[in-house]
Design a protein around this motif. Structure first.
Motif, PDB file in Angstrom:
ATOM      1  N   ALA A 128      34.779  40.485  42.262  1.00  0.00           N
ATOM      2  CA  ALA A 128      34.260  39.572  43.286  1.00  0.00           C
ATOM      3  C   ALA A 128      33.496  40.343  44.367  1.00  0.00           C
ATOM      4  O   ALA A 128      33.969  41.359  44.873  1.00  0.00           O
TER       5      ALA A 128
ATOM      6  N   TYR B  29      38.019  40.148  50.426  1.00  0.00           N
ATOM      7  CA  TYR B  29      38.679  40.295  49.136  1.00  0.00           C
ATOM      8  C   TYR B  29      39.610  41.499  49.149  1.00  0.00           C
ATOM      9  O   TYR B  29      39.253  42.580  49.621  1.00  0.00           O
TER      10      TYR B  29
ATOM     11  N   ASP C 153      42.921  39.925  44.734  1.00  0.00           N
ATOM     12  CA  ASP C 153      41.799  39.074  44.343  1.00  0.00           C
ATOM     13  C   ASP C 153      41.097  39.674  43.130  1.00  0.00           C
ATOM     14  O   ASP C 153      40.705  38.959  42.201  1.00  0.00           O
ATOM     15  N   TYR C 154      40.951  40.993  43.137  1.00  0.00           N
ATOM     16  CA  TYR C 154      40.340  41.659  41.988  1.00  0.00           C
ATOM     17  C   TYR C 154      41.218  41.536  40.739  1.00  0.00           C
ATOM     18  O   TYR C 154      40.705  41.463  39.621  1.00  0.00           O
TER      19      TYR C 154
ATOM     20  N   SER D 189      34.852  46.304  49.915  1.00  0.00           N
ATOM     21  CA  SER D 189      35.662  45.462  50.797  1.00  0.00           C
ATOM     22  C   SER D 189      36.505  46.308  51.747  1.00  0.00           C
ATOM     23  O   SER D 189      37.251  47.191  51.308  1.00  0.00           O
TER      24      SER D 189
END
Length: 282
Positions: free
Chosen positions: A58, A72, A76-77, A189
């Motif tokens: 993402a 993120y 999330d990854y 991020s």
């Protein structure tokens, strides 16, 4: 972030459709996208009969979320990896690099039985990136300055290329390879960076019993290969491999084929996915 996002997933079919070999899923590292896997590693494994898959995490590459990338985190990854794996007919072997190793390890814990094995290339140490960043700042003082200049849009200078080469690549890597890599580099991020520095793996992290190959380059200036045995020590079923003269980006270095062949040979020694699942009690 809990919002629905589009994750770009790439499929590179095996050049031998009749092959019974397990699929491979490649998870890229921080500050970059999945494209670097497709330079050497993926064509090599396609030719060996492996069905290959990769994703842009993402906010990276062709995936959505660049404007929200700082929100993120590593979990999330993990969901991006899950989206890639859940559509496969067989449990894959996941091959992660750098930050992608942390993401892979979290995936293995959160979704037991969804992978047959894992290869962790230049993995983040269990203690996080803090000491490694300090070591890097001592060894290559201008690295972070040049990286910030690059992200600010300044054209890469000869000094930029020299520092990138020294930080990420084998001393044997040609400048043309480094120039090829520069367009793939992007901001990472802040949330994920902080998590890797402080607590890359949860306190309750239990190492799965599936086979794991830890691999690094002897010239890696980011995460020293001397840390590999320590990183692998508490894994029940692990092996360590150090590729001489390779750097952090060993899949792009001149030594990439040696690394790929060692991975292939290790995969050939693995038990079937069914026996791994039985051993894990799944």
């Amino acid at each position: 972030m809990a919002n629905i996002r589009h994750v770009k997933i790439y499929h590179y079919p095996s050049l031998n459709p009749q092959s019974a070999k397990p699929p491979l899923v490649f998870v890229h590292g921080g500050y970059i996208e999945a494209a670097y896997w497709a330079v050497n590693f993926i064509p090599y494994f396609q030719a060996q009969g492996y069905d290959c898959h990769a994703m842009d995490l993402a906010g990276h590459g062709q995936s959505d979320g660049k404007q929200h990338i700082d929100h993120y985190g590593l979990d999330d990854y993990v969901q991006d990896v899950r989206l890639t794996v859940e559509n496969l007919e067989r449990p894959p072997i996941i091959i992660g690099h750098s930050m992608g190793c942390v993401v892979t390890q979290r995936f293995l814990q959160q979704y037991p039985g969804r992978a047959q094995a894992a290869v962790l290339i230049a993995p983040v140490p269990p203690s996080g990136t803090g000491l490694s960043a300090f070591r890097l700042a001592m060894l290559i003082p201008d690295f972070f300055t040049e990286l910030n200049r690059f992200f600010a849009g300044d054209p890469p200078t000869e000094r930029t290329l020299s520092i990138m080469a020294k930080t990420y690549f084998s001393p044997d890597t040609e400048r043309s390879v480094i120039l090829q890599t520069l367009p793939m580099i992007q901001p990472e991020s802040n949330k994920a960076i902080t998590e890797m520095a402080t607590l890359p793996l949860p306190l309750n992290f239990v190492k799965p019993k599936l086979p794991v190959l830890f691999m690094g380059g002897s010239e890696d200036a980011v995460f020293s290969s001397a840390l590999l045995p320590i990183t692998a020590l508490s894994w029940p079923n692990s092996k360590v491999s150090v590729i001489a003269r390779a750097g952090h980006m060993l899949m792009l270095d001149p030594q990439w084929q040696q690394a790929a062949e060692q991975i292939k040979q290790w995969i050939q020694t693995l038990p079937s996915a069914e026996s791994v699942r039985a051993r894990q009690g799944i």
